[in-house]
Write a protein that holds these residues in place. Sequence first.
Motif, short mmCIF file in Angstrom:
data_model
loop_
_atom_site.label_atom_id
_atom_site.label_comp_id
_atom_site.label_asym_id
_atom_site.label_seq_id
_atom_site.Cartn_x
_atom_site.Cartn_y
_atom_site.Cartn_z
N ARG A 178 0.81 -1.22 0.00
CA ARG A 178 0.00 0.00 0.00
C ARG A 178 0.84 1.26 0.00
NH1 ARG A 178 -3.66 -0.66 5.13
NH2 ARG A 178 -1.73 -1.61 5.92
N ALA A 179 2.17 1.14 0.02
CA ALA A 179 3.03 2.31 0.08
C ALA A 179 2.89 3.13 -1.19
CB ALA A 179 4.48 1.88 0.26
N SER A 180 2.85 4.46 -1.04
CA SER A 180 2.68 5.36 -2.17
C SER A 180 4.01 6.00 -2.55
CB SER A 180 1.68 6.47 -1.79
OG SER A 180 2.17 7.24 -0.71
N ALA A 181 3.98 6.76 -3.62
CA ALA A 181 5.19 7.41 -4.10
C ALA A 181 5.76 8.35 -3.05
CB ALA A 181 4.89 8.16 -5.39
N ILE A 182 4.91 9.04 -2.31
CA ILE A 182 5.39 10.01 -1.34
C ILE A 182 6.20 9.32 -0.24
CG2 ILE A 182 3.31 9.91 0.09
CD1 ILE A 182 5.37 13.04 -0.71
N PHE A 183 5.83 8.09 0.13
CA PHE A 183 6.60 7.35 1.14
C PHE A 183 8.01 7.08 0.63
CE2 PHE A 183 8.27 3.20 2.43
CZ PHE A 183 8.42 3.41 3.81
N TYR A 184 8.11 6.58 -0.61
CA TYR A 184 9.43 6.25 -1.16
C TYR A 184 10.27 7.50 -1.36
CZ TYR A 184 7.32 1.70 -2.04
OH TYR A 184 6.70 0.49 -1.88
N VAL A 185 9.64 8.59 -1.77
CA VAL A 185 10.37 9.85 -1.99
C VAL A 185 10.96 10.37 -0.68
CG1 VAL A 185 10.00 12.29 -2.51
CG2 VAL A 185 9.14 10.56 -4.07
N ILE A 186 10.13 10.40 0.37
CA ILE A 186 10.61 10.90 1.66
C ILE A 186 11.65 9.95 2.26
CG2 ILE A 186 9.91 11.37 4.03
CD1 ILE A 186 7.33 12.51 2.99
N ALA A 187 11.43 8.65 2.13
CA ALA A 187 12.38 7.68 2.66
C ALA A 187 13.75 7.84 1.99
CB ALA A 187 11.86 6.26 2.46
N ALA A 188 13.75 7.97 0.67
CA ALA A 188 15.02 8.16 -0.04
C ALA A 188 15.68 9.48 0.35
CB ALA A 188 14.77 8.12 -1.55
N GLY A 189 14.89 10.54 0.49
CA GLY A 189 15.44 11.83 0.89
C GLY A 189 16.07 11.79 2.26
N VAL A 190 15.42 11.09 3.20
CA VAL A 190 15.96 10.96 4.56
C VAL A 190 17.30 10.23 4.53
CG1 VAL A 190 15.61 9.86 6.80
CG2 VAL A 190 13.73 11.10 5.72
N LEU A 191 17.35 9.12 3.81
CA LEU A 191 18.60 8.34 3.75
C LEU A 191 19.71 9.13 3.07
CD1 LEU A 191 17.11 4.84 2.86
CD2 LEU A 191 18.18 5.51 5.02
N TYR A 192 19.39 9.85 2.01
CA TYR A 192 20.39 10.64 1.31
C TYR A 192 20.86 11.82 2.17
CZ TYR A 192 19.77 8.11 -3.08
OH TYR A 192 19.75 7.14 -4.05
N GLY A 193 20.01 12.30 3.08
CA GLY A 193 20.43 13.33 4.01
C GLY A 193 21.55 12.82 4.91
N PHE A 194 21.45 11.56 5.35
CA PHE A 194 22.53 10.95 6.13
C PHE A 194 23.77 10.76 5.27
CE2 PHE A 194 19.11 9.87 9.04
CZ PHE A 194 19.74 9.90 10.28
N VAL A 195 23.59 10.42 4.00
CA VAL A 195 24.73 10.24 3.09
C VAL A 195 25.53 11.54 2.98
CG1 VAL A 195 25.40 9.87 0.69
CG2 VAL A 195 23.71 8.37 1.75
N VAL A 196 24.83 12.67 2.80
CA VAL A 196 25.51 13.96 2.70
C VAL A 196 26.32 14.25 3.96
CG1 VAL A 196 25.15 16.45 2.56
CG2 VAL A 196 23.82 14.93 1.10
N THR A 197 25.71 14.03 5.11
CA THR A 197 26.39 14.30 6.38
C THR A 197 27.61 13.42 6.56
OG1 THR A 197 24.26 14.89 7.38
CG2 THR A 197 26.08 14.42 8.87
N LEU A 198 27.48 12.13 6.30
CA LEU A 198 28.60 11.21 6.50
C LEU A 198 29.71 11.43 5.48
CD1 LEU A 198 26.70 7.89 7.39
CD2 LEU A 198 27.95 9.41 8.93
N MET A 199 29.34 11.76 4.23
CA MET A 199 30.36 12.03 3.21
C MET A 199 31.16 13.27 3.57
SD MET A 199 30.89 9.82 0.97
CE MET A 199 31.98 10.88 0.03
N LYS A 200 30.50 14.26 4.15
CA LYS A 200 31.19 15.46 4.60
C LYS A 200 32.23 15.08 5.66
CE LYS A 200 30.26 19.87 6.86
NZ LYS A 200 29.20 20.75 7.43
N VAL A 201 31.87 14.20 6.57
CA VAL A 201 32.79 13.75 7.62
C VAL A 201 33.94 12.96 7.01
CG1 VAL A 201 33.03 12.32 9.67
CG2 VAL A 201 30.99 13.74 9.37
N VAL A 202 33.62 12.05 6.09
CA VAL A 202 34.64 11.20 5.48
C VAL A 202 35.66 12.04 4.72
CG1 VAL A 202 35.05 9.46 3.70
CG2 VAL A 202 33.21 9.14 5.36
N LEU A 203 35.19 12.99 3.91
CA LEU A 203 36.10 13.83 3.13
C LEU A 203 37.00 14.65 4.06
CD1 LEU A 203 33.72 15.07 0.29
CD2 LEU A 203 35.57 13.39 0.11
N ASN A 204 36.42 15.16 5.15
CA ASN A 204 37.20 15.94 6.10
C ASN A 204 38.28 15.08 6.76
OD1 ASN A 204 37.39 16.82 9.26
ND2 ASN A 204 37.29 18.61 7.91
#
Length: 314
Positions: free
Chosen positions: A182-208
């Motif tokens: 029953r999951a809709s597009a908005i669930f997948y969009v927000i879920a992907a955005g949340v996970l990619y938000g962590f990716v940005v944060t962790l990549m910033k740490v890794v590069l530093n």
Amino acid sequence: MVRLADITDLTEQISLTPLQALGIPIAIAGAVVLSLGTQFQHRGVSLVEGSSGASGAKLDLRQLGLLIRRPSWVVGTSMLGVAALMQLWALSLAPLIVVQPLGAVALVVTAVVNARVARHRLDAPTINSILFCLLGIGIFVTVAAVFAVEHPIRDQQLLTVLCLLLVVGIGLGLAWWRWRDRASAIFYVIAAGVLYGFVVTLMKVVLNRITTGNFEWLTIVCLLGVAGALAFGGYFVQLAHASGPPDLVIAGLTVVDPLVAVLIGVTVLGEAAQTPPWALIVFVLAGGLAVFGVFQLARHHPQLQAKTLVEDDE
């Protein structure tokens, strides 16, 4: 009364060098590449769905195997990789406050291109939803860039971010498994955005840590977290393509992603220690406006409305 000297001082603070100014066209070009890559990915997912007779967001292993052999999907994925590199290049040249809001250009380009490809008109509710997204994320990122202060990230803070990623990943996985039919597009969009938000944060740490020569076991754990979040989030993006239009996917990635990254910086990394109370209120209002725009886009988008009517007729 504002003095000429004050205006001159402010101008000197915000003026860009020619090298920094180069980051602006690079960021805009990256946003366009991101938009076109998303369109190609969406087409690849749609073709695989059509050829396999599947309906809704149900990409199994066989369909994922078909995706990597679909030229349009491969081209789109490659373009997304190029867009990510261009964004990193732009950020290395120009300040965050200049570059980050330009990523929202991808939402506008995707909406226009998808309207032409799908042969539908952008009605007033859809345009208003896009404007809400652009306005909200623009204000949010601008205020964050002005007041955010970076501090050396302690191991304890990094472990907190990793633990949060683990909890969020497990939570999203359980929610998807429980309600995947029953999951809709908005669930997948927000879920992907949340996970990619962590990716940005962790990549910033890794590069530093790499640039400062601080490459140890915790950095490796960060890389593993980035790989897991990218894989999990990437799968959600494909499911979003299978159940929604590409401009909704872009809305989630260009709105939810930076909101989550800044939220982590504020609550965990202490980057809002010098932020005045009024700016925190602006954070909440602007973030709410941007997320409201995403939900409105999911509600009023012509393609989703047409899909709902077809399902109701069946």
